[in-house]
Scaffold this motif. Structure first.
Motif, PDB file in Angstrom:
ATOM      1  N   UNK A  76       0.865  -1.171   0.000  1.00  0.00           N
ATOM      2  CA  UNK A  76       0.000   0.000   0.000  1.00  0.00           C
ATOM      3  C   UNK A  76       0.909   1.230   0.000  1.00  0.00           C
ATOM      4  N   UNK A  77       0.672   2.159  -0.919  1.00  0.00           N
ATOM      5  CA  UNK A  77       1.565   3.329  -1.007  1.00  0.00           C
ATOM      6  C   UNK A  77       1.437   4.226   0.227  1.00  0.00           C
ATOM      7  N   UNK A 102      -6.201  -6.816   1.790  1.00  0.00           N
ATOM      8  CA  UNK A 102      -4.911  -6.363   2.295  1.00  0.00           C
ATOM      9  C   UNK A 102      -4.553  -7.158   3.536  1.00  0.00           C
ATOM     10  N   UNK A 103      -3.265  -7.302   3.744  1.00  0.00           N
ATOM     11  CA  UNK A 103      -2.726  -7.919   4.956  1.00  0.00           C
ATOM     12  C   UNK A 103      -1.400  -7.228   5.241  1.00  0.00           C
ATOM     13  N   UNK A 104      -1.326  -6.575   6.406  1.00  0.00           N
ATOM     14  CA  UNK A 104      -0.110  -5.865   6.800  1.00  0.00           C
ATOM     15  C   UNK A 104       0.405  -4.947   5.679  1.00  0.00           C
ATOM     16  N   UNK A 105      -0.472  -4.130   5.126  1.00  0.00           N
ATOM     17  CA  UNK A 105      -0.141  -3.164   4.071  1.00  0.00           C
ATOM     18  C   UNK A 105       0.366  -3.793   2.779  1.00  0.00           C
ATOM     19  N   UNK A 106      -0.033  -5.013   2.534  1.00  0.00           N
ATOM     20  CA  UNK A 106       0.259  -5.684   1.269  1.00  0.00           C
ATOM     21  C   UNK A 106      -1.075  -6.027   0.621  1.00  0.00           C
ATOM     22  N   UNK A 150       5.464  -6.014  -4.539  1.00  0.00           N
ATOM     23  CA  UNK A 150       5.749  -6.861  -3.387  1.00  0.00           C
ATOM     24  C   UNK A 150       7.109  -7.518  -3.502  1.00  0.00           C
ATOM     25  N   UNK A 151       7.451  -7.983  -4.691  1.00  0.00           N
ATOM     26  CA  UNK A 151       8.695  -8.746  -4.859  1.00  0.00           C
ATOM     27  C   UNK A 151       9.927  -7.875  -4.934  1.00  0.00           C
TER      28      UNK A 151
END
Length: 155
Positions: A76-77, A102-106, A150-151
């Motif tokens: 998340x930006x 979302x999970x932990x800002x992902x 993410x990667x």
């Protein structure tokens, strides 16, 4: 095959679903054991489709075994979060058989269902759908909102 050419529904046991997942990997020319996740609660595998990493889990829950397929997209930006979350909701409107969460800002693409009556074609379609959506959206969201893939943290 059952009456009128219909398929026999699976009982949805963990072992049946594990066999289907192994079949999926072998059909793709991949070694399922080389794609197993260590330390997953239940059973887990991973594969890469384009720029997306897809995880497949079979978990034994209180209500019975559950198949969960997930793919992390972007972080998340730090800025423009309201517009970002609005865009995720708008995208969810057009998704079928999966959703963004979302999970932990992902941001993740997820699909989940109980394994009872799951057949090979539905499992294959679920994995393909999550992989397709993830590969399509990760780059798009990263560009549109200057979000970190993410990667990127693994590079």
């Amino acid at each position: 095959m059952g009456l009128f050419g219909t398929k026999r529904a699976s009982h949805g046991t963990v072992q049946e679903v594990m066999h289907m997942i192994e079949h999926y990997f072998k059909k793709r020319g991949l070694d399922p054991h080389a794609h197993e996740l260590e330390g997953a609660e239940g059973y887990g595998w991973h594969l890469t489709e384009g720029s997306a990493r897809v995880y497949i889990f079979v978990q034994d829950t209180n209500t019975g075994p559950t198949l969960r397929i997930t793919a992390p997209l972007v972080h998340v930006p730090d800025t423009n979060r309201e517009a970002f979350y609005r865009r995720l909701l708008d995208i969810n409107t057009d998704l079928h058989n999966c959703a963004l969460s979302t999970h932990e800002d992902i941001v993740l693409v997820v699909a989940q269902r109980p394994t009872l009556a799951l057949d090979q074609e539905e499992l294959d379609a679920m994995v393909w759908n999550v992989a397709y959506v993830a590969d399509l959206l990760d780059d798009k969201l990263a560009r549109e909102f200057n979000a970190r893939m993410y990667w990127d943290r693994c590079a």
